[in-house]
Write an enzyme that holds these catalytic residues in place. Structure first.
Site, PDB file in Angstrom:
ATOM      1  N   ASN A   1      -1.623  -3.404   0.069  1.00  0.00           N
ATOM      2  CA  ASN A   1      -0.554  -4.040  -0.698  1.00  0.00           C
ATOM      3  C   ASN A   1       0.597  -3.093  -1.008  1.00  0.00           C
ATOM      4  O   ASN A   1       1.731  -3.525  -1.207  1.00  0.00           O
ATOM      5  CB  ASN A   1      -1.107  -4.634  -1.999  1.00  0.00           C
ATOM      6  CG  ASN A   1      -1.838  -5.944  -1.744  1.00  0.00           C
ATOM      7  OD1 ASN A   1      -1.468  -6.702  -0.850  1.00  0.00           O
ATOM      8  ND2 ASN A   1      -2.885  -6.204  -2.506  1.00  0.00           N
TER       9      ASN A   1
ATOM     10  N   ASP B   1       2.016   2.745  11.963  1.00  0.00           N
ATOM     11  CA  ASP B   1       0.937   3.714  12.025  1.00  0.00           C
ATOM     12  C   ASP B   1       1.540   5.008  11.537  1.00  0.00           C
ATOM     13  O   ASP B   1       2.621   5.410  11.997  1.00  0.00           O
ATOM     14  CB  ASP B   1       0.376   3.862  13.443  1.00  0.00           C
ATOM     15  CG  ASP B   1      -0.944   4.641  13.431  1.00  0.00           C
ATOM     16  OD1 ASP B   1      -1.772   4.379  12.540  1.00  0.00           O
ATOM     17  OD2 ASP B   1      -1.136   5.498  14.294  1.00  0.00           O
ATOM     18  N   SER B   2       0.901   5.613  10.577  1.00  0.00           N
ATOM     19  CA  SER B   2       1.502   6.798   9.983  1.00  0.00           C
ATOM     20  C   SER B   2       0.430   7.817   9.676  1.00  0.00           C
ATOM     21  O   SER B   2      -0.758   7.505   9.619  1.00  0.00           O
ATOM     22  CB  SER B   2       2.268   6.416   8.710  1.00  0.00           C
ATOM     23  OG  SER B   2       1.447   5.673   7.837  1.00  0.00           O
TER      24      SER B   2
ATOM     25  N   ASP C   1      -0.169  12.217  -0.215  1.00  0.00           N
ATOM     26  CA  ASP C   1       0.983  12.448  -1.095  1.00  0.00           C
ATOM     27  C   ASP C   1       0.778  13.584  -2.104  1.00  0.00           C
ATOM     28  O   ASP C   1       1.694  14.378  -2.330  1.00  0.00           O
ATOM     29  CB  ASP C   1       1.348  11.159  -1.851  1.00  0.00           C
ATOM     30  CG  ASP C   1       2.043  10.132  -0.961  1.00  0.00           C
ATOM     31  OD1 ASP C   1       2.322  10.443   0.216  1.00  0.00           O
ATOM     32  OD2 ASP C   1       2.315   9.017  -1.440  1.00  0.00           O
TER      33      ASP C   1
ATOM     34  N   LYS D   1      10.801   7.990  -3.515  1.00  0.00           N
ATOM     35  CA  LYS D   1       9.971   8.140  -2.321  1.00  0.00           C
ATOM     36  C   LYS D   1      10.500   7.259  -1.185  1.00  0.00           C
ATOM     37  O   LYS D   1      10.604   7.707  -0.041  1.00  0.00           O
ATOM     38  CB  LYS D   1       8.519   7.798  -2.640  1.00  0.00           C
ATOM     39  CG  LYS D   1       7.572   8.097  -1.472  1.00  0.00           C
ATOM     40  CD  LYS D   1       6.145   7.690  -1.771  1.00  0.00           C
ATOM     41  CE  LYS D   1       5.321   7.740  -0.497  1.00  0.00           C
ATOM     42  NZ  LYS D   1       4.007   7.133  -0.628  1.00  0.00           N
TER      43      LYS D   1
END
Length: 202
Positions: A11, A73-74, A161, A181
């Site tokens: 989400n 895709d990261s 992160d 961000k």
């Protein structure tokens, strides 16, 4: 209202895309997640690159639902690890999506690496598939450079992160506001490149 399937159950990714669309003033797109459509078989992420995996996910989503589909895709590319974890970022420690275990393993692997060699980049490839032909496919890539911290900092964001220190700043990615961000991140940069195609779709 044009429906757009986001090929994810995360989400936070849906919210991020919504913020990017709102900031760009793009209206007329109804975002759906995989939870909003009938379940379909998803191909395993076996691509060697972020682009291959993103495009495969977007093609699967469009083929299964007939709805225009965007997928990303990261992951994290660390210089001292020959660009790894790369496409294996989400399952670096062996279990998919265990963020804390993943980044502690990464920190352990970099224990003896000096500051000047701790460079890294978050990478995001986003693919949009709006039809069955190659001409209906758009793939873009965004990168966010920084360094790997010695220990996690901050409670925001997700993934790596807390251990990523963006170039030019003093905060970790997990210490930034969502808006800050979005403006700087790899996914924000990739989505910005995708905006012309999304505007056309809307």
């Amino acid at each position: 209202m044009t429906r757009l399937l986001v090929a994810s159950r995360n989400n936070k990714k849906l919210t991020e895309l919504r913020r990017v669309l709102d900031t760009a003033g793009i209206v007329g797109l109804e975002l759906l997640s995989l939870a909003d459509v009938p379940e379909y078989p998803e191909a395993p992420e076996t691509g060697a690159t972020f682009e291959e995996n993103a495009l495969a996910k977007a093609r699967d989503g469009y083929a299964a639902t007939g709805i225009a589909c965007v997928a990303d895709d990261s992951g994290l590319s660390v210089d001292a690890l020959n660009s790894m974890p790369g496409v294996l970022s989400a399952r670096w420690a062996g279990v998919h999506g265990d963020d804390v275990t993943n980044y502690w393993l990464l920190l352990a692997q970099l224990t003896d690496v000096p500051e000047e060699r701790r460079g890294a980049a978050f990478v995001s490839a986003c693919a949009l598939v709006t039809g069955p032909d190659p001409a209906d496919e758009v793939t873009v890539r965004g990168e966010w450079r920084g360094t790997i911290a010695r220990e996690p900092r901050g409670t925001g964001g997700f993934g790596y992160d807390p251990v990523f220190l963006p170039d030019g700043g003093t905060c970790s990615a997990a210490e930034l506001s969502p808006e800050a961000k979005d403006a700087a991140s790899h996914r924000g940069r990739a989505l910005a490149l995708l905006l012309p195609a999304l505007r056309k779709l809307a």
